[in-house]
Motif scaffolding. Structure first.
Motif, PDB file in Angstrom:
ATOM      1  N   PHE A   1      64.055  30.191  54.291  1.00  0.00           N
ATOM      2  CA  PHE A   1      63.340  31.466  54.226  1.00  0.00           C
ATOM      3  C   PHE A   1      64.155  32.590  54.830  1.00  0.00           C
ATOM      4  N   ARG A   2      64.881  32.317  55.896  1.00  0.00           N
ATOM      5  CA  ARG A   2      65.670  33.353  56.556  1.00  0.00           C
ATOM      6  C   ARG A   2      67.015  33.573  55.875  1.00  0.00           C
TER       7      ARG A   2
ATOM      8  N   HIS B   1      70.842  25.430  42.485  1.00  0.00           N
ATOM      9  CA  HIS B   1      69.453  25.014  42.351  1.00  0.00           C
ATOM     10  C   HIS B   1      68.575  26.169  42.797  1.00  0.00           C
ATOM     11  N   TYR B   2      67.565  26.508  42.007  1.00  0.00           N
ATOM     12  CA  TYR B   2      66.752  27.673  42.330  1.00  0.00           C
ATOM     13  C   TYR B   2      65.259  27.382  42.345  1.00  0.00           C
ATOM     14  N   GLU B   3      64.847  26.177  42.083  1.00  0.00           N
ATOM     15  CA  GLU B   3      63.427  25.857  42.051  1.00  0.00           C
ATOM     16  C   GLU B   3      62.981  25.344  43.419  1.00  0.00           C
ATOM     17  N   ASN B   4      62.599  26.262  44.289  1.00  0.00           N
ATOM     18  CA  ASN B   4      62.217  25.914  45.654  1.00  0.00           C
ATOM     19  C   ASN B   4      60.749  26.260  45.862  1.00  0.00           C
ATOM     20  N   ALA B   5      59.880  25.334  45.582  1.00  0.00           N
ATOM     21  CA  ALA B   5      58.451  25.557  45.775  1.00  0.00           C
ATOM     22  C   ALA B   5      57.945  24.562  46.816  1.00  0.00           C
TER      23      ALA B   5
ATOM     24  N   ARG C   1      55.378  26.748  55.094  1.00  0.00           N
ATOM     25  CA  ARG C   1      56.615  27.388  55.526  1.00  0.00           C
ATOM     26  C   ARG C   1      57.570  26.411  56.212  1.00  0.00           C
ATOM     27  N   ALA C   2      57.044  25.445  56.926  1.00  0.00           N
ATOM     28  CA  ALA C   2      57.885  24.482  57.648  1.00  0.00           C
ATOM     29  C   ALA C   2      58.724  23.630  56.698  1.00  0.00           C
ATOM     30  N   SER C   3      58.293  23.484  55.465  1.00  0.00           N
ATOM     31  CA  SER C   3      59.052  22.681  54.503  1.00  0.00           C
ATOM     32  C   SER C   3      60.323  23.374  54.035  1.00  0.00           C
ATOM     33  N   PHE C   4      60.467  24.652  54.343  1.00  0.00           N
ATOM     34  CA  PHE C   4      61.679  25.376  53.970  1.00  0.00           C
ATOM     35  C   PHE C   4      62.775  25.255  55.010  1.00  0.00           C
ATOM     36  N   VAL C   5      62.536  24.540  56.090  1.00  0.00           N
ATOM     37  CA  VAL C   5      63.576  24.243  57.073  1.00  0.00           C
ATOM     38  C   VAL C   5      64.188  22.915  56.668  1.00  0.00           C
TER      39      VAL C   5
END
Length: 151
Positions: free
Chosen positions: A92-93, A114-118, A122-126
């Motif tokens: 996210f950052r 790769h661009y499919e980030n769903a 929010r914690a799953s983006f770490v």
């Protein structure tokens, strides 16, 4: 009177696109984007032949990161080899600048294509070291100054 002229010009543009036979809509899940080889997407940590991360925990990537999204805690084994105890990237950052990939002396960290980030939270983006090494998408190519147009 100028607002009438502007309104009519806008309506003419809208009508022109309405009857234009050239379709620009993509049927997304079935049809994917054709990405450039230099596309910078989700990070990926490359591994050695024995499955360990190639990272030597030198600390250059968190130092050069303008978004301060990389967390690295170095460790050392009995033979004196350095490795990351903790390696996390907050997607996210991240601004996907590619500095971490450019500065890595071991070519361990790469931005992938790769661009499919769903995710649902929010914690799953770490992304931790285990998740980074599990990524299998192709990696981004760096810009070659000998080929400025990238062809």
């Amino acid at each position: 009177m100028s607002y009438i002229r502007s309104t009519l010009a806008g309506m003419a543009t809208t009508f022109k696109h309405l009857v234009d036979p050239h379709k620009v809509t993509m049927e997304y899940p079935e049809t994917k984007w054709d990405l450039s080889p230099r596309w910078r997407g989700t990070h990926r940590m490359l591994t050695t032949e024995d499955g360990k991360a190639k990272c030597v925990a030198c600390g250059l990537c968190p130092t050069v990161c303008p978004a301060n999204c990389i967390k690295l805690t170095p460790g050392e084994d009995e033979q004196g080899n350095r490795y990351p105890l903790v390696f996390e990237i907050d997607e996210f950052r991240c601004i996907f600048c590619g500095y971490c990939q450019e500065v890595c002396p071991e070519e361990a960290i790469h931005l992938g294509r790769h661009y499919e980030n769903a995710e649902y939270d929010r914690a799953s983006f770490v992304y931790d070291l285990e998740r980074l090494t599990a990524q299998t998408h192709p990696v981004s190519e760096l810009w070659d100054p000998a080929d400025p147009k990238g062809e």
